[in-house]
Design a protein around this motif. Structure first.
Motif, short mmCIF file in Angstrom:
data_model
loop_
_atom_site.label_atom_id
_atom_site.label_comp_id
_atom_site.label_asym_id
_atom_site.label_seq_id
_atom_site.Cartn_x
_atom_site.Cartn_y
_atom_site.Cartn_z
N ARG A 240 0.83 -1.22 0.00
CA ARG A 240 0.00 0.00 0.00
C ARG A 240 0.86 1.27 0.00
O ARG A 240 0.51 2.24 -0.63
CB ARG A 240 -0.91 -0.01 1.23
N TYR A 241 1.96 1.24 0.72
CA TYR A 241 2.86 2.40 0.79
C TYR A 241 4.30 1.91 0.70
O TYR A 241 4.60 0.71 0.83
CB TYR A 241 2.68 3.19 2.09
N TYR A 242 5.19 2.86 0.46
CA TYR A 242 6.63 2.60 0.50
C TYR A 242 7.28 3.66 1.40
O TYR A 242 6.88 4.83 1.38
CB TYR A 242 7.27 2.68 -0.89
N GLU A 243 8.28 3.23 2.15
CA GLU A 243 9.09 4.19 2.90
C GLU A 243 10.43 4.35 2.21
O GLU A 243 11.10 3.35 1.89
CB GLU A 243 9.30 3.73 4.34
N ALA A 244 10.79 5.59 1.98
CA ALA A 244 12.08 5.88 1.35
C ALA A 244 13.16 5.91 2.42
O ALA A 244 13.10 6.70 3.36
CB ALA A 244 12.02 7.21 0.61
N VAL A 245 14.13 5.03 2.29
CA VAL A 245 15.25 4.93 3.23
C VAL A 245 16.49 5.49 2.55
O VAL A 245 16.81 5.12 1.41
CB VAL A 245 15.47 3.47 3.66
N THR A 246 17.19 6.37 3.23
CA THR A 246 18.33 7.07 2.63
C THR A 246 19.64 6.37 2.97
O THR A 246 19.85 5.95 4.11
CB THR A 246 18.38 8.52 3.13
N ARG A 247 20.50 6.27 1.98
CA ARG A 247 21.85 5.74 2.16
C ARG A 247 22.83 6.68 1.48
O ARG A 247 22.55 7.22 0.40
CB ARG A 247 21.98 4.33 1.56
N LEU A 248 24.00 6.86 2.10
CA LEU A 248 25.08 7.64 1.50
C LEU A 248 26.25 6.71 1.21
O LEU A 248 26.51 5.77 1.97
CB LEU A 248 25.52 8.77 2.42
N ARG A 249 26.95 7.00 0.13
CA ARG A 249 28.16 6.24 -0.20
C ARG A 249 29.36 7.17 -0.10
O ARG A 249 29.38 8.25 -0.69
CB ARG A 249 28.05 5.67 -1.62
N ASP A 250 30.36 6.71 0.64
CA ASP A 250 31.55 7.55 0.80
C ASP A 250 32.48 7.38 -0.39
O ASP A 250 32.13 6.75 -1.40
CB ASP A 250 32.25 7.20 2.12
N ASP A 251 33.67 7.90 -0.27
CA ASP A 251 34.61 7.84 -1.40
C ASP A 251 35.03 6.42 -1.73
O ASP A 251 35.45 6.14 -2.86
CB ASP A 251 35.86 8.68 -1.07
N ASP A 252 34.92 5.51 -0.76
CA ASP A 252 35.27 4.11 -1.00
C ASP A 252 34.06 3.25 -1.32
O ASP A 252 34.12 2.02 -1.26
CB ASP A 252 35.97 3.54 0.24
N ASP A 253 32.92 3.89 -1.63
CA ASP A 253 31.67 3.19 -1.93
C ASP A 253 31.17 2.36 -0.76
O ASP A 253 30.44 1.39 -0.94
CB ASP A 253 31.82 2.29 -3.17
#
Length: 503
Positions: A240-253
Motif C-alpha cells: 500500500r505504501y513505501y518508505e524511502a530509506v536514505t543511504r550515502l556512499r563515501d569515497d570508497d563506496d
C-alpha cells in the motif's frame, strides 16, 4: 358585522309584531263569531263562548301548521343554498389541488433538470481537474528536470563512477513491487575487488571530522541512494505504501545508513541539503509508482533540524508547493521526539505543510503515551509503532490505554496504526488480534535499492560502459550521464516507455 346585527334585530322585532298582530286578529275573529252566533242565531252565551273558543283553537292550530310549513320551506331553501355553496367550495378546492399538483410537478421537473445540469457540470469539473493534475505533474516533471540539471554540477575533474550513479536516482524504477532489484548479489568477477564493497558499515571507526567530510563529499558528488521498503496491508499483505530509506556512499563506496550520518550531518549543517535531495528523489519515485497504481504512497523522512530551520524549510516548502498535486500520496515522517518538542517555529512550519494538503507520520515511537486528538489536529495520519512495543505486556500498565485498543482509538481520529520491525509470523498473528491494518518489516521485504529503468538504463549504452573505472562498483548497472536528458525531455513518451518496460 354591525350592520348585519342591526338587520337581524330588526327582523326579529318585525316577526314579534306580526305574531302579536295575528294573535289579536284570531282573538277578534273568534270573539266576533261567538257574538254573531249569540245575537243572530239566538244561541245562549255559554254555547257561543264554546264555539268562539273552538274557532280560536282552530285558528291557532292553522297558524302553527302554516308557520311550520313555511319554516320547512325556508330551511329547505337554505340547505339547497348551502349544498350549492359546498359544491362550489369543493370545486374550488379541487382547482387549487390541481394547480398545486402542477406547481409541484414543475418544481420536481426543475429540480431534476437542475440536478442533471449540476451532474454534468461536476463531471466536466472533474475532467478538468484530472487534466489540470496531469498538467501540473507534467510541469513539475519538467521543473524537476530543469532543477536537477541546474543543481547538479558536472566538472571535468569528476570521476566516472559519480555521474554514473546519478542516473538511476532521478530516474527510479517502475511503480510496483517489481520495481526493486533483488538483494545485491556478489560483485561481477570482472570488477575490481576493492571497489565492489557495498556493505553498510558503521561510522564508529571514523572521527566526527572525517564523517562530516565524507558526508559533505557524498552530498556534493550526489552519492545519495534511495532504498524502498514496502508497507503492506494485514492480513492480505498487499503493498500500500513505501518508505524511502536514505543511504550515502563515501569515497570508497561504503554505504552509510541514516543512523550513522544524520547526527553528523546536523552538526555539519548538511541535513537541509540532504532532506531537499531526498524529497526530490521521493517525488520522482512517487510519480513513477503512480503511473501504474494511483493508490500507492511514499513516506519521506524530514529531520527536526530542517523543520526548525527557516532557510532550509523555505527551500523544501517551495519545492513541495510546486508538487502539492501529489500531496494526498506523499507523507512526511517525523520522529516522536520531534512532535513532543515542537517550538513556535516548528509548529508554524507544520501548519504551513498541513494547509497545503500534506499528511504526516510519526516513527521512532518509544512509548504509547499518545494524544490522538492533538496529533490529528496537527495533520498526523499515520503512527508507526514497533511490533515488539505493541506486543510488550508491560505497556498495558505503563500507558493510558491497552495496546489492543490503540488501533481503534487512533481510528476514531482518522489515524492509521502501522506496526513496524515485524520479523516473524507469530508477531503477525498477534498483531491481527490488535486490529492492526498495516505492517512493515523484514518479514515482508527489506529495504531494496531502486532498479534502473529498462529503457533509460540500457538504451544507447555500449557494453563497455559499465567497465569504465569505478563503474562496476554499483550492484545495479547504470549508463552514461549523457544519456539522461533525452528520456527526461520526452515527457509522455518516456512515461509510455516506462509503463511498457520490463516488470
Amino acid at each position: 358585522m354591525l350592520r348585519l346585527r342591526r338587520l337581524g334585530s330588526v327582523a326579529r322585532d318585525m316577526i314579534r309584531i306580526s305574531t302579536i298582530f295575528i294573535a289579536i286578529c284570531m282573538v277578534l275573529v273568534a270573539a266576533s263569531l261567538g257574538l254573531v252566533l249569540y245575537s243572530v242565531a239566538g244561541i245562549n252565551g255559554t254555547e257561543s263562548a264554546i264555539v268562539a273558543l273552538t274557532a280560536l283553537t282552530f285558528l291557532i292550530l292553522y297558524n302553527a301548521v302554516s308557520m311550520r310549513l313555511r319554516d320547512r320551506t325556508d330551511v329547505g331553501g337554505q340547505i339547497a343554498d348551502l349544498s350549492r355553496g359546498t359544491a362550489d367550495l369543493a370545486r374550488q378546492v379541487a382547482e387549487f389541488g390541481r394547480r398545486l399538483a402542477a406547481v409541484e410537478g414543475r418544481v420536481v421537473s426543475a429540480n431534476s433538470t437542475g440536478s442533471d445540469r449540476i451532474q454534468a457540470v461536476l463531471g466536466e469539473i472533474s475532467e478538468l481537474g484530472v487534466l489540470v493534475n496531469q498538467l501540473a505533474v507534467s510541469v513539475a516533471a519538467h521543473d524537476d528536470a530543469l532543477s536537477t540539471t541546474t543543481a547538479v554540477p558536472a566538472p571535468e575533474t569528476r570521476t566516472v563512477a559519480e555521474p554514473q550513479h546519478e542516473l538511476p536516482l532521478p530516474e527510479p524504477a517502475a511503480a510496483a513491487p517489481v520495481a526493486f532489484a533483488p538483494p545485491p548479489p556478489a560483485p561481477p568477477v570482472a570488477a575490481p575487488a576493492p571497489r565492489t564493497v557495498t556493505a553498510e558499515v558503521p561510522a564508529a571507526a571514523r572521527s566526527q571530522t572525517q564523517l562530516v567530510a565524507a558526508i559533505k563529499n557524498a552530498v556534493e558528488d550526489n552519492r545519495l541512494d534511495i532504498y524502498l521498503q514496502p508497507m503492506v496491508t494485514l492480513p492480505q499483505r498487499k503493498v500500500r505504501y513505501y518508505e524511502a530509506v536514505t543511504r550515502l556512499r563515501d569515497d570508497d563506496d561504503q554505504v552509510l545508513v541514516a543512523d550513522d550520518f544524520i547526527g553528523a550531518a546536523e552538526a555539519g549543517g548538511l541535513i537541509g541539503r540532504i532532506d531537499h535531495m531526498v524529497m526530490l528523489r521521493c517525488i520522482q519515485v512517487l510519480r513513477r509508482l503512480m503511473v501504474r497504481n494511483k493508490e500507492v504512497g511514499v513516506f519521506c523522512n524530514m529531520s527536526a533540524a530542517t523543520l526548525g530551520s527557516p532557510p532550509n524549510f523555505s527551500q523544501c516548502l517551495d519545492f513541495l508547493e510546486a508538487n502539492r498535486a501529489l500531496a494526498p500520496s506523499f507523507v512526511l515522517e517525523f520522529k516522536q521526539a520531534t512532535f513532543r518538542n515542537l517550538g513556535p517555529t516548528e509548529s508554524e512550519h507544520l501548519a504551513a505543510l498541513s494547509q497545503r494538503g500534506f499528511r504526516f507520520s510519526i516513527d521512532h515511537v518509544s512509548d504509547l503515551r499518545i494524544e490522538p486528538r492533538e496529533l490529528a489536529d496537527r495533520g498526523v495520519r499515520f503512527i508507526k509503532v514497533p511490533a515488539a512495543l505493541l506486543l510488550d505486556p508491560r505497556q498495558s500498565s505503563t500507558s493510558d490505554i491497552h495496546p489492543s485498543d490503540l488501533s481503534d482509538l487512533l481510528g476514531r481520529y482518522g489515524i492509521d496504526l502501522i506496526a513496524e520491525r515485524i520479523e516473524g509470523e507469530r508477531a503477525v498473528v498477534d498483531l491481527l488480534d490488535y486490529d492492526v491494518r498495516f505492517g512493515q518489516g523484514f518479514l515482508f521485504a527489506p529495504p531494496r535499492p531502486l532498479r534502473p529503468d529498462g529503457p533509460s538504463a540500457t538504451a544507447g549504452t555500449s557494453p563497455t560502459k559499465p567497465q569504465e573505472p569505478n563503474g562496476a562498483s554499483n550492484p545495479a548497472p547504470v549508463n552514461n550521464p549523457s544519456m539522461d536528458p533525452p528520456p527526461r525531455a520526452t515527457g509522455n513518451a518516456a512515461l509510455a516507455r516506462r509503463a511498457t518496460g520490463p516488470g
